[in-house]
Design a protein around this motif. Sequence first.
Motif, PDB file in Angstrom:
ATOM      1  N   THR A  75     118.868  28.352  80.403  1.00 11.98           N
ATOM      2  CA  THR A  75     119.230  28.858  81.731  1.00 11.98           C
ATOM      3  C   THR A  75     119.380  27.679  82.691  1.00 11.98           C
ATOM      4  N   PRO A  76     120.005  27.879  83.844  1.00 11.79           N
ATOM      5  CA  PRO A  76     120.111  26.802  84.839  1.00 11.79           C
ATOM      6  C   PRO A  76     118.903  26.707  85.764  1.00 11.79           C
ATOM      7  N   VAL A  77     117.848  27.468  85.483  1.00 11.91           N
ATOM      8  CA  VAL A  77     116.659  27.469  86.330  1.00 11.91           C
ATOM      9  C   VAL A  77     115.949  26.123  86.226  1.00 11.91           C
ATOM     10  N   THR A  78     115.499  25.580  87.358  1.00 12.09           N
ATOM     11  CA  THR A  78     114.708  24.350  87.392  1.00 12.09           C
ATOM     12  C   THR A  78     113.242  24.703  87.120  1.00 12.09           C
ATOM     13  N   VAL A  79     112.595  23.937  86.268  1.00 16.51           N
ATOM     14  CA  VAL A  79     111.216  24.228  85.869  1.00 16.51           C
ATOM     15  C   VAL A  79     110.272  23.134  86.354  1.00 16.51           C
ATOM     16  N   CYS A  80     109.145  23.542  86.923  1.00 15.19           N
ATOM     17  CA  CYS A  80     108.082  22.612  87.321  1.00 15.19           C
ATOM     18  C   CYS A  80     106.787  23.100  86.700  1.00 15.19           C
ATOM     19  N   ILE A  81     106.022  22.180  86.131  1.00 17.20           N
ATOM     20  CA  ILE A  81     104.734  22.525  85.538  1.00 17.20           C
ATOM     21  C   ILE A  81     103.644  21.842  86.353  1.00 17.20           C
ATOM     22  N   ALA A  82     102.768  22.642  86.940  1.00 19.93           N
ATOM     23  CA  ALA A  82     101.763  22.142  87.871  1.00 19.93           C
ATOM     24  C   ALA A  82     100.397  22.034  87.214  1.00 19.93           C
ATOM     25  N   ASN A  83      99.565  21.140  87.764  1.00 18.42           N
ATOM     26  CA  ASN A  83      98.187  20.980  87.321  1.00 18.42           C
ATOM     27  C   ASN A  83      97.372  22.178  87.819  1.00 18.42           C
ATOM     28  N   PRO A  84      96.722  22.940  86.932  1.00 22.38           N
ATOM     29  CA  PRO A  84      95.982  24.140  87.356  1.00 22.38           C
ATOM     30  C   PRO A  84      94.931  23.868  88.426  1.00 22.38           C
ATOM     31  N   GLN A  85      94.248  22.725  88.332  1.00 20.58           N
ATOM     32  CA  GLN A  85      93.213  22.408  89.311  1.00 20.58           C
ATOM     33  C   GLN A  85      93.825  22.199  90.693  1.00 20.58           C
ATOM     34  N   ARG A  86      94.961  21.520  90.744  1.00 23.32           N
ATOM     35  CA  ARG A  86      95.635  21.294  92.020  1.00 23.32           C
ATOM     36  C   ARG A  86      96.096  22.623  92.634  1.00 23.32           C
ATOM     37  N   VAL A  87      96.584  23.517  91.801  1.00 25.85           N
ATOM     38  CA  VAL A  87      97.049  24.812  92.298  1.00 25.85           C
ATOM     39  C   VAL A  87      95.879  25.626  92.837  1.00 25.85           C
ATOM     40  N   ARG A  88      94.721  25.555  92.152  1.00 23.93           N
ATOM     41  CA  ARG A  88      93.550  26.296  92.616  1.00 23.93           C
ATOM     42  C   ARG A  88      93.077  25.776  93.970  1.00 23.93           C
ATOM     43  N   GLU A  89      93.084  24.451  94.125  1.00 24.04           N
ATOM     44  CA  GLU A  89      92.702  23.856  95.405  1.00 24.04           C
ATOM     45  C   GLU A  89      93.706  24.235  96.494  1.00 24.04           C
ATOM     46  N   PHE A  90      94.993  24.304  96.129  1.00 22.40           N
ATOM     47  CA  PHE A  90      96.024  24.709  97.071  1.00 22.40           C
ATOM     48  C   PHE A  90      95.779  26.146  97.544  1.00 22.40           C
ATOM     49  N   ALA A  91      95.395  27.027  96.613  1.00 20.25           N
ATOM     50  CA  ALA A  91      95.117  28.419  96.964  1.00 20.25           C
ATOM     51  C   ALA A  91      93.956  28.512  97.949  1.00 20.25           C
ATOM     52  N   ARG A  92      92.921  27.721  97.712  1.00 22.11           N
ATOM     53  CA  ARG A  92      91.790  27.713  98.650  1.00 22.11           C
ATOM     54  C   ARG A  92      92.244  27.241 100.028  1.00 22.11           C
ATOM     55  N   GLY A  93      93.136  26.273 100.047  1.00 21.09           N
ATOM     56  CA  GLY A  93      93.655  25.785 101.320  1.00 21.09           C
ATOM     57  C   GLY A  93      94.419  26.852 102.082  1.00 21.09           C
ATOM     58  N   LEU A  94      95.025  27.805 101.350  1.00 18.19           N
ATOM     59  CA  LEU A  94      95.727  28.915 101.987  1.00 18.19           C
ATOM     60  C   LEU A  94      94.774  30.043 102.363  1.00 18.19           C
ATOM     61  N   GLY A  95      93.490  29.875 102.002  1.00 16.50           N
ATOM     62  CA  GLY A  95      92.517  30.929 102.280  1.00 16.50           C
ATOM     63  C   GLY A  95      92.537  32.031 101.254  1.00 16.50           C
ATOM     64  N   ILE A  96      93.157  31.784 100.099  1.00 14.69           N
ATOM     65  CA  ILE A  96      93.220  32.790  99.032  1.00 14.69           C
ATOM     66  C   ILE A  96      92.096  32.510  98.041  1.00 14.69           C
ATOM     67  N   LEU A  97      91.073  33.346  98.059  1.00 14.19           N
ATOM     68  CA  LEU A  97      89.927  33.165  97.180  1.00 14.19           C
ATOM     69  C   LEU A  97      89.969  34.100  95.977  1.00 14.19           C
ATOM     70  N   THR A  98      90.656  35.231  96.131  1.00 15.82           N
ATOM     71  CA  THR A  98      90.796  36.176  95.022  1.00 15.82           C
ATOM     72  C   THR A  98      91.706  35.576  93.957  1.00 15.82           C
ATOM     73  N   LYS A  99      91.372  35.858  92.706  1.00 17.05           N
ATOM     74  CA  LYS A  99      92.183  35.328  91.608  1.00 17.05           C
ATOM     75  C   LYS A  99      92.516  36.452  90.639  1.00 17.05           C
ATOM     76  N   ASN A 100      93.787  36.794  90.572  1.00 10.41           N
ATOM     77  CA  ASN A 100      94.284  37.679  89.522  1.00 10.41           C
ATOM     78  C   ASN A 100      95.720  37.278  89.222  1.00 10.41           C
ATOM     79  N   ASP A 101      96.323  37.909  88.246  1.00  7.37           N
ATOM     80  CA  ASP A 101      97.630  37.446  87.760  1.00  7.37           C
ATOM     81  C   ASP A 101      98.715  37.504  88.823  1.00  7.37           C
ATOM     82  N   SER A 102      98.797  38.606  89.562  1.00  9.24           N
ATOM     83  CA  SER A 102      99.861  38.739  90.566  1.00  9.24           C
ATOM     84  C   SER A 102      99.662  37.763  91.725  1.00  9.24           C
ATOM     85  N   ILE A 103      98.412  37.581  92.142  1.00 12.13           N
ATOM     86  CA  ILE A 103      98.133  36.638  93.225  1.00 12.13           C
ATOM     87  C   ILE A 103      98.406  35.214  92.759  1.00 12.13           C
ATOM     88  N   ASP A 104      98.036  34.905  91.524  1.00 14.08           N
ATOM     89  CA  ASP A 104      98.294  33.558  90.999  1.00 14.08           C
ATOM     90  C   ASP A 104      99.789  33.255  90.959  1.00 14.08           C
TER      91      ASP A 104
END
Length: 327
Positions: A75-104
Amino acid sequence: MIYLGIDVSKQKLDLCLLSGNGKKKSKSLKNQPDVELEINDWLLKQKCPPEQVMAVMEATSIYHENVAYGLTENTPVTVCIANPQRVREFARGLGILTKNDSIDAYVLARYGELKQPDVWVPPSPEVRKLKELVRLRDSLQVDVQRAKNRLEKGQSTRTSPEVIASLYRTQCALEIELERVEKLISDHTDKNDGLKKDLELLESIKGIGNVVGTTMLAVLRGNTFKSAAQLAAWLGVVPIEKISGSSVRGLARMSKTGPADVRAKLYMAAVVAARWNGPVKSLYERLIAKGEPAKVALGAVMRKLVHLCFGVLKTGEPWDENYVATA
């Protein structure tokens, strides 16, 4: 740019699409071969041109690879693979503490939108095969050790001869398979001039043997790193300080945000290098003389080895002890 967050699990993919109009759309798909075509069709139905979409996902063991390779290759979609720890810290920075599949999935889409991560470049077929063989070797090494432990436990008590014989046969079979896989790795690197040269460069560093060398080769050639510092951060061997004002004086600790199995190998390499690698030994002794704990000093040695590994592959020149000592 349109951002698509993909939360990956073994069985399914949760998608969250941020199309730029303040709305988000979600969908769940089965994680299976050719799922990238379903994603592409869904994007078209949402009136989102796939060539304008950046898909962001986490490195989730091996379960992200199917969709990552599929999107990149088909496909022509651009793909980025992120570090899970960095993403979790980013979520905390947004004030998102709940963790489930849709929120992730939503957090991943927002991460792509705000952080603009680097585009993922798939490794070559030769490097992919090396990564698979190294992964298999590491798994077999764990299995062999477990088999040895079971046999030792059996021999330490009144275990029946039949059970002992079975445990012994299992251990021997695993050891034979481990030797076969190690030979496959050796043959694969020998047959590929690029991999062979890179492995020789890595093994020119005192403290880096074949196991650590092939592991670091798979890491370095299987990812795109712009600097040694970026590589060290990805592996989780950079120090994290905890100092604030005059009252908070926490000890620096290793970030440990990357693959733990690679860090475990680097730790053993650091123990060897701290004894036999001249410049690294000087670094270790200097830190010990300053009163640093041995583990902190070994952490610094691990980081130094990572920088050396990056350096020899970047320059294409073997490690020179005298050059490093005077640099």
